[in-house]
Design an enzyme around this catalytic site. Structure first.
Site, PDB file in Angstrom:
ATOM      1  N   ASP A  15       0.804  -1.233   0.000  1.00 40.88           N
ATOM      2  CA  ASP A  15       0.000   0.000   0.000  1.00 40.88           C
ATOM      3  C   ASP A  15       0.841   1.289   0.000  1.00 40.88           C
ATOM      4  OD1 ASP A  15      -1.882  -1.973   0.226  1.00 40.88           O
ATOM      5  OD2 ASP A  15      -2.774  -1.277   2.090  1.00 40.88           O
ATOM      6  N   ASP A  55      -4.392  -0.955  -1.982  1.00 41.13           N
ATOM      7  CA  ASP A  55      -5.704  -0.839  -1.342  1.00 41.13           C
ATOM      8  C   ASP A  55      -6.637  -0.192  -2.378  1.00 41.13           C
ATOM      9  OD1 ASP A  55      -6.783  -1.561   1.218  1.00 41.13           O
ATOM     10  OD2 ASP A  55      -6.964   0.561   1.760  1.00 41.13           O
ATOM     11  N   HIS A  57     -10.659   0.429  -2.887  1.00 36.09           N
ATOM     12  CA  HIS A  57     -12.031   0.311  -2.400  1.00 36.09           C
ATOM     13  C   HIS A  57     -13.042   0.975  -3.330  1.00 36.09           C
ATOM     14  CE1 HIS A  57     -10.408  -1.088   1.377  1.00 36.09           C
ATOM     15  NE2 HIS A  57      -9.845   0.069   1.677  1.00 36.09           N
ATOM     16  N   HIS A  61     -17.635   1.731   0.656  1.00 35.82           N
ATOM     17  CA  HIS A  61     -17.046   0.515   1.244  1.00 35.82           C
ATOM     18  C   HIS A  61     -17.407   0.387   2.725  1.00 35.82           C
ATOM     19  CE1 HIS A  61     -13.727  -2.207   2.612  1.00 35.82           C
ATOM     20  NE2 HIS A  61     -14.095  -2.814   1.498  1.00 35.82           N
ATOM     21  N   HIS A  90     -10.883   6.364   1.775  1.00 31.73           N
ATOM     22  CA  HIS A  90      -9.495   6.351   1.289  1.00 31.73           C
ATOM     23  C   HIS A  90      -9.365   5.347   0.156  1.00 31.73           C
ATOM     24  CE1 HIS A  90      -9.674   2.953   4.079  1.00 31.73           C
ATOM     25  NE2 HIS A  90      -8.697   2.417   3.350  1.00 31.73           N
ATOM     26  N   LYS A 115      -6.636  -5.156  -3.345  1.00 29.52           N
ATOM     27  CA  LYS A 115      -7.383  -5.729  -2.218  1.00 29.52           C
ATOM     28  C   LYS A 115      -8.372  -4.707  -1.680  1.00 29.52           C
ATOM     29  CE  LYS A 115      -3.754  -4.438   1.072  1.00 29.52           C
ATOM     30  NZ  LYS A 115      -4.532  -3.487   1.872  1.00 29.52           N
ATOM     31  N   CYS A 164      -1.776  -2.859   7.662  1.00 28.94           N
ATOM     32  CA  CYS A 164      -1.641  -3.772   6.525  1.00 28.94           C
ATOM     33  C   CYS A 164      -0.274  -4.446   6.442  1.00 28.94           C
ATOM     34  CB  CYS A 164      -1.977  -3.045   5.236  1.00 28.94           C
ATOM     35  SG  CYS A 164      -3.746  -2.611   5.151  1.00 28.94           S
TER      36      CYS A 164
HETATM   37  C1  VGL Z   1      -4.735   0.327   5.630  1.00 30.19           C
HETATM   38  C2  VGL Z   1      -6.431   0.990   7.033  1.00 30.19           C
HETATM   39  C3  VGL Z   1      -7.351   0.807   6.035  1.00 30.19           C
HETATM   40  C4  VGL Z   1      -3.279   0.067   5.432  1.00 30.19           C
HETATM   41  C5  VGL Z   1      -5.659   0.132   4.613  1.00 30.19           C
HETATM   42  O1  VGL Z   1      -2.794   0.076   4.287  1.00 30.19           O
HETATM   43  O2  VGL Z   1      -2.578  -0.159   6.443  1.00 30.19           O
HETATM   44  N1  VGL Z   1      -5.132   0.744   6.830  1.00 30.19           N
HETATM   45  N2  VGL Z   1      -6.955   0.380   4.825  1.00 30.19           N
HETATM   46 ZN    ZN Z   2      -8.337   0.395   3.221  1.00 37.79          ZN
END
Ligand code: VGL
Ligand code: ZN
Length: 217
Positions: A15, A55, A57, A61, A90, A115, A164
């Site tokens: 990410d 990430d 979404h 979401h 996000h 994801k 993550c």
């Molecule tokens: C993440 C919160 C929500 C991350 C992703 O990449 O750590 N944290 N979505």
């Molecule tokens: Zn996320």
């Protein structure tokens, strides 16, 4: 202490997206500090196998606080019997904040695992989604992709250290890979969690590595 890797090791970049950096929708503390070091590792071709997670979404979401009436970001709810943190919107599919960070030369990247696309299930780890309504955590296919290439060791970095990156490293270990985490090439959403994250990694058998200590075997 040096950490020697060979052609059976893969780098997993979790990410590395503008929304997790200062100015982004869900900024990690000093999140952009990891960009030059990751760019250097990729340019040096330190790893034979390189995969990134993204990430990704849809609007509305289930992990977005805005999806839940009266809820605020960083609140926790129960979802399918598990704790779920609610986040600011996000990494919405197709937005600039969801892109792979433009400050990195991605030429050496072999694959991207997206994801968090299921509107009703969150996905922290690159290997498995979070718990769904049936209580299962579906696989993303990443473990199979790595095994078909003969990978037996993974080194994880990126964002966020306490979410993550941590979940990806824990799943990698559980799925049978020797697992390292490049501590200096991660940053947390919540810096107060750093000591607990460090202790958890050591207790579970995940090696904590600094980028400057990587060597090619
Ligand atoms: C993440 C919160 C929500 C991350 C992703 O990449 O750590 N944290 N979505
Ligand atoms: Zn996320």
């Amino acid at each position: 202490m040096s950490h020697t890797i060979d052609d059976r090791a893969a780098l997993i970049l979790v990410d590395v997206q503008p929304d997790f950096m200062p100015g982004g929708a869900l900024a990690c503390h000093e999140g952009d500090a990891i960009v030059p070091g990751i760019d250097r590792l990729l340019r040096e071709r330190m790893f034979r196998h390189v995969v990134a997670t993204q990430d990704w979404h849809p609007h509305g979401h289930v992990s977005f606080a805005s999806t839940h009436h009266g809820a605020a970001p960083f609140e926790q709810i129960a979802l399918y019997g598990q704790p779920q943190t609610l986040w600011p919107d996000h990494c919405v599919q197709g937005t600039p904040g969801a892109g792979l960070h433009p400050g990195i030369d991605w030429s050496a990247l072999d694959a991207v695992i997206r994801k968090g696309s299921d509107p009703g299930v969150d996905s922290y780890s690159g290997f498995r989604e979070n718990h769904g309504p049936d209580g299962q955590r579906p696989r993303t296919g990443l473990a199979g992709w790595l095994r078909e290439r003969g990978v037996d060791e993974v080194v994880v970095c990126g964002l966020a250290r306490d979410v993550c990156v941590l979940w990806t490293a824990q799943d990698a270990l559980e799925l049978g890979f020797r697992t390292g985490l490049l501590w200096d090439l991660t940053r947390p959403v919540t810096p107060e969690t750093d000591a607990a994250t460090h202790a958890t990694l050591l207790a579970q058998g995940i090696t904590i590595v600094e980028a400057r200590d990587l060597r090619r075997g």
